[in-house]
Design a protein around this motif. Structure first.
Motif, short mmCIF file in Angstrom:
data_model
loop_
_atom_site.label_atom_id
_atom_site.label_comp_id
_atom_site.label_asym_id
_atom_site.label_seq_id
_atom_site.Cartn_x
_atom_site.Cartn_y
_atom_site.Cartn_z
N ILE A 1 0.80 6.46 -6.89
CA ILE A 1 -0.37 7.28 -7.20
C ILE A 1 0.00 8.76 -7.17
N TYR B 1 0.84 -1.21 0.00
CA TYR B 1 0.00 0.00 0.00
C TYR B 1 0.87 1.26 0.00
N LEU C 1 -7.45 3.43 -1.85
CA LEU C 1 -6.36 3.71 -2.79
C LEU C 1 -6.85 3.59 -4.23
N PHE D 1 -8.48 -0.63 8.42
CA PHE D 1 -7.36 -1.35 7.80
C PHE D 1 -7.83 -2.10 6.56
N HIS E 1 -12.76 6.09 15.60
CA HIS E 1 -11.36 5.75 15.83
C HIS E 1 -10.54 7.01 16.16
N MET E 2 -10.84 8.10 15.44
CA MET E 2 -10.10 9.34 15.67
C MET E 2 -10.42 9.92 17.07
N ARG F 1 -11.22 -0.71 18.56
CA ARG F 1 -10.56 -1.83 17.92
C ARG F 1 -11.29 -2.25 16.64
N HIS G 1 -7.26 8.77 24.00
CA HIS G 1 -6.05 8.09 24.45
C HIS G 1 -4.92 9.09 24.68
N VAL H 1 -9.89 -2.12 12.71
CA VAL H 1 -9.80 -3.25 11.76
C VAL H 1 -10.57 -2.92 10.48
N TRP I 1 2.33 1.70 -3.42
CA TRP I 1 1.20 2.06 -4.29
C TRP I 1 0.86 3.55 -4.11
N PHE J 1 -14.16 5.91 10.98
CA PHE J 1 -13.08 6.89 11.01
C PHE J 1 -13.24 7.85 12.19
N ILE K 1 -13.72 -1.35 22.74
CA ILE K 1 -13.84 -2.43 21.74
C ILE K 1 -14.23 -1.85 20.38
N ILE L 1 -8.43 0.01 3.27
CA ILE L 1 -7.33 0.77 2.65
C ILE L 1 -7.23 0.54 1.12
N PRO L 2 -7.21 -0.73 0.65
CA PRO L 2 -7.06 -0.91 -0.80
C PRO L 2 -8.17 -0.24 -1.60
#
Lengths: 114, 126
Positions: free
Chosen positions: A111, A104, B41, B34, B80-81, B27, B87, B31, A107, B77, B24, B37-38
């Motif tokens: 990009i 990634y 992109l 994560f 998590h932020m 967490r 934290h 995930v 990649w 998002f 939780i 992500i692809p």
């Protein structure tokens, strides 16, 4: 490098510091990127491409994406450690995670500068 | 030695305390982010590649299922932020008092949900 700067050398402390450093970098990058979007308000491809070609946008996006990959690696590593009890399965998943995150990152560079 | 004492391992009937719920979800959202992500992109690459690519991304965002996915992603998002910022505050010993800690956890949980609903409003009105 971060551990060097912060004077932290133990692995768990290093992970802790890196998790927070990347989080703060992402927060900064998000502020800049949202600012860019708010100023230029790209509605078509030409403007979108123009905004993305600014050095400030590129650097912010790169900082964000690289930080995200490092941050995700540390997080997923913890998740796998907690829930996947079988050693070899966990090792395989760790390798797959690391490989995809490195992919990634490359990649992202492609990009932004390809 | 067997002791007779009440035991409850039914995850559905266990009521998580607020900090545990926020934790939780931190967490779970991590995930989700994560795994997505692809896709992100691909969207970035396609939208930058050509005017056609840009238009196809814009057109895809009109689809109700895509909007729903975006809404879920937006929540992941934001949660998590916010939980991450909480934290960072804890690391600096801010908001460790019980009452403050509870308030901050409520702000994290409901702030992410409320802002997501607001984004949903924008998505469906645009």
């Amino acid at each position: 490098m971060v551990s060097l700067i912060l004077g932290i050398s133990r692995p768990s402390m290093r992970d802790w510091a890196l998790q927070r450093t990347t989080a703060i970098l992402m927060l900064l990058a998000i502020v800049i990127l949202i600012g860019m979007l708010a100023v230029y308000q790209p509605q078509d491809h030409a403007t979108w491409k123009q905004v993305a070609s600014f050095e400030l946008t590129r650097i912010s996006l790169l900082v964000f994406l690289v930080s995200m990959c490092l941050h995700a690696w540390l997080g997923i590593k913890d998740v796998l450690m907690d829930y996947v009890k079988h050693t070899y399965t966990r090792a395989t998943l760790r390798v797959l995670t690391l490989a995809s995150l490195i992919g990634y990152t490359l990649w992202s560079i492609l990009i932004l500068w390809g | 030695m067997q002791k007779k004492r009440p035991r409850n391992l039914n995850l559905i009937s266990i009521r998580l305390p607020l900090p545990a719920l926020v934790s939780i979800l931190h967490r779970v959202s991590g995930v989700i982010l994560f795994l997505i992500i692809p896709a992100l992109l691909i969207v970035l690459q396609t939208s930058l590649a050509s005017p056609d690519g840009f238009n196809s991304v814009v057109a895809a965002m009109d689809h109700p299922i895509v909007k729903l996915l975006l809404l879920g992603l937006c929540w992941a998002f934001l949660h998590h932020m916010f939980a991450g910022v909480r934290h960072l505050m804890s690391d600096m010993s801010f908001g460790l008092e019980l009452r403050q800690a509870r308030l901050i956890n409520k702000v994290v949980l409901w702030g992410a949900i409320t802002l997501s609903i607001a984004v949903g409003g924008i998505l469906w009105s645009a």
